[in-house]
Scaffold this active site. Structure first.
Site, mmCIF file in Angstrom:
data_model
loop_
_atom_site.group_PDB
_atom_site.id
_atom_site.type_symbol
_atom_site.label_atom_id
_atom_site.label_comp_id
_atom_site.label_asym_id
_atom_site.label_seq_id
_atom_site.Cartn_x
_atom_site.Cartn_y
_atom_site.Cartn_z
ATOM 1 N N TYR A 47 0.845 -1.201 0.000
ATOM 2 C CA TYR A 47 0.000 0.000 0.000
ATOM 3 C C TYR A 47 0.879 1.249 0.000
ATOM 4 C CZ TYR A 47 -3.925 -3.110 1.227
ATOM 5 O OH TYR A 47 -4.871 -4.119 1.243
HETATM 6 N N1 NAP Z 1 -6.585 -8.158 0.528
HETATM 7 C C1 NAP Z 1 -6.798 -7.417 -0.515
HETATM 8 O O1 NAP Z 1 -6.449 -7.776 -1.630
HETATM 9 C C2 NAP Z 1 -7.479 -6.094 -0.347
HETATM 10 C C3 NAP Z 1 -8.034 -5.429 -1.455
HETATM 11 C C4 NAP Z 1 -8.674 -4.215 -1.209
HETATM 12 C C5 NAP Z 1 -8.755 -3.715 0.073
HETATM 13 N N2 NAP Z 1 -8.199 -4.380 1.119
HETATM 14 C C6 NAP Z 1 -8.297 -3.905 2.516
HETATM 15 O O2 NAP Z 1 -9.641 -3.551 2.760
HETATM 16 C C7 NAP Z 1 -9.721 -2.208 3.178
HETATM 17 C C8 NAP Z 1 -10.986 -1.576 2.708
HETATM 18 O O3 NAP Z 1 -11.054 -1.589 1.281
HETATM 19 P P1 NAP Z 1 -11.952 -0.546 0.531
HETATM 20 O O4 NAP Z 1 -11.424 0.828 0.787
HETATM 21 O O5 NAP Z 1 -12.086 -1.007 -0.871
HETATM 22 O O6 NAP Z 1 -13.313 -0.750 1.363
HETATM 23 P P2 NAP Z 1 -14.796 -0.231 1.293
HETATM 24 O O7 NAP Z 1 -15.199 -0.090 2.711
HETATM 25 O O8 NAP Z 1 -15.584 -1.118 0.409
HETATM 26 O O9 NAP Z 1 -14.728 1.194 0.578
HETATM 27 C C9 NAP Z 1 -14.250 2.308 1.253
HETATM 28 C C10 NAP Z 1 -14.686 3.563 0.534
HETATM 29 O O10 NAP Z 1 -16.072 3.715 0.660
HETATM 30 C C11 NAP Z 1 -16.411 5.038 0.933
HETATM 31 N N3 NAP Z 1 -17.088 5.083 2.237
HETATM 32 C C12 NAP Z 1 -16.794 4.380 3.349
HETATM 33 N N4 NAP Z 1 -17.685 4.634 4.318
HETATM 34 C C13 NAP Z 1 -18.548 5.531 3.811
HETATM 35 C C14 NAP Z 1 -19.685 6.188 4.328
HETATM 36 N N5 NAP Z 1 -20.104 5.961 5.571
HETATM 37 N N6 NAP Z 1 -20.337 7.075 3.530
HETATM 38 C C15 NAP Z 1 -19.938 7.306 2.262
HETATM 39 N N7 NAP Z 1 -18.853 6.706 1.712
HETATM 40 C C16 NAP Z 1 -18.182 5.817 2.483
HETATM 41 C C17 NAP Z 1 -15.140 5.849 0.937
HETATM 42 O O11 NAP Z 1 -15.019 6.382 -0.371
HETATM 43 P P3 NAP Z 1 -14.418 7.851 -0.612
HETATM 44 O O12 NAP Z 1 -13.025 7.790 -0.091
HETATM 45 O O13 NAP Z 1 -14.543 7.982 -2.098
HETATM 46 O O14 NAP Z 1 -15.305 8.786 0.158
HETATM 47 C C18 NAP Z 1 -14.071 4.805 1.160
HETATM 48 O O15 NAP Z 1 -12.851 5.132 0.515
HETATM 49 C C19 NAP Z 1 -8.440 -1.566 2.629
HETATM 50 O O16 NAP Z 1 -8.094 -0.394 3.326
HETATM 51 C C20 NAP Z 1 -7.463 -2.667 2.810
HETATM 52 O O17 NAP Z 1 -7.022 -2.708 4.157
HETATM 53 C C21 NAP Z 1 -7.571 -5.567 0.922
#
Ligand code: NAP
Length: 311
Positions: A47
């Site tokens: 990351y």
């Molecule tokens: N193992 C893997 O291959 C892998 C892959 C992906 C992720 N991950 C892990 O999973 C974590 C989460 O992934 P993700 O960021 O894709 O998760 P997610 O929770 O599906 O999406 C997060 C995004 O949703 C929006 N959001 C979150 N809460 C909100 C709310 N209450 N209201 C409005 N918008 C909201 C934000 O977008 P905006 O920033 O646009 O506002 C935020 O960036 C990562 O940080 C990482 O640790 C792991």
């Protein structure tokens, strides 16, 4: 090892894309998460090329013993031949580098960030077990792969009588449910903690994206996987149903989408946050009650997705 029902993912902390935030903006989010009882934090070496680990380490150092810090290994960290993968050589190099970036002497959960088709799983498991034995790692976990691969890893550990993976970080949300076929039943059978990533489909389920609109968010513009994985007409059916249920309950769609996962028996969804409100709405999902009928209505519009994210 006990973890909070919500895990804060920190792929959003760093600087490799426009939608990410640096330490000044991450600090109040981390503080709010701790104040609300979150004790579980996920990062990875890749990351922002290690910057996420640096931010996480710096912000969590004062509470290190109280929290569970997870990181990952396998992605490309250098262009030389052993600069990526799950060989003993790469793992031993990257644990040292990850601990340096985190500023810590151990990680609680060390996860393999996908399968490595070039390294026998026994070699990987023996290297990881050595880290458990020497104290640099408390537990080991895995992320996104085919269920046959995970089953093979589990039985290999058992055959070798060494540490087993305790968790599966897979891709699972109301908008991507293919893991319900094989991986989740396997995890249940094997008593593996399920800690899915992208539980809001990278923000697609949060209610901010509307059918027919041209999205303008920084994440939409600078995270190519968001438009690539979601935004089909049938995905909007799921997002709109989530918004409808949220409206009836007087909460946000994000709260409903996370509560659905918790009610499905997930250990701890790994949420992404770039604002304090994201943490607050995530934590609210733990208390939200969804009835059998709510669950059925939320699930009803889902249509099959091609498998994404295993390779
Ligand atoms: N193992 C893997 O291959 C892998 C892959 C992906 C992720 N991950 C892990 O999973 C974590 C989460 O992934 P993700 O960021 O894709 O998760 P997610 O929770 O599906 O999406 C997060 C995004 O949703 C929006 N959001 C979150 N809460 C909100 C709310 N209450 N209201 C409005 N918008 C909201 C934000 O977008 P905006 O920033 O646009 O506002 C935020 O960036 C990562 O940080 C990482 O640790 C792991």
């Amino acid at each position: 090892m006990k973890v909070s029902r919500i895990c804060l993912g920190t792929m959003s902390f760093g600087n490799s894309a426009e939608w990410m935030i640096e330490i000044d903006a991450a600090k109040p989010i981390m503080k709010r998460a701790l104040d609300l009882g979150i004790n579980f934090f996920d990062t990875a070496d890749v990351y922002s090329n290690g910057r996420s680990e640096e931010i996480v380490g710096e912000l969590l150092k004062p509470v290190r013993s109280e929290v569970v810090i997870a990181t990952k290994v396998r992605g490309k960290m250098a262009n030389w031949p052993n600069g990526e993968g799950l060989s003993r050589k790469h793992i031993m190099w990257q644990i040292r580098e990850s601990l340096k970036r985190l500023g810590l002497d151990y990680v609680d959960l060390y996860q393999i960030h996908r399968w490595d088709y070039e390294t026998p799983i026994g070699e990987t498991l023996l290297a990881l077990n050595d880290l458990v034995v020497d104290g640099r790692v408390r537990y080991i976990g895995a992320s996104s792969m085919f269920a046959w691969q995970f089953a093979k890893a589990l039985y290999t550990s058992d055959l070798l009588k060494i540490s087993r993976f305790v968790s599966m970080q897979n891709h699972y949300s109301l908008a991507y449910r293919e893991e319900e076929r094989e991986m989740i039943p396997l995890c249940r059978d094997q008593n593996i903690g399920t800690i899915p990533f992208s539980p809001l489909a990278r923000g697609f389920l949060s209610g901010k994206y509307k059918r027919g609109d041209t999205p303008s968010s920084a994440r939409y513009k600078s995270d190519p996987l968001l438009p690539e994985r979601f935004f089909r007409p049938e995905d909007f059916d799921v997002a709109e149903r989530t918004e409808q249920v949220a409206k009836e309950k007087g909460v946000s769609p994000s709260t409903v989408a996370l509560s659905w996962l918790l009610r499905k028996g997930i250990t701890s969804p790994i949420i992404g946050a770039t604002k304090i409100q994201h943490i607050e709405e995530a934590v609210a999902s733990v208390e939200l009650k969804l009835s059998e009928d709510d669950m059925k209505r939320l699930e009803e519009p889902y249509r099959l997705h091609p498998i994404i994210g295993h390779n």
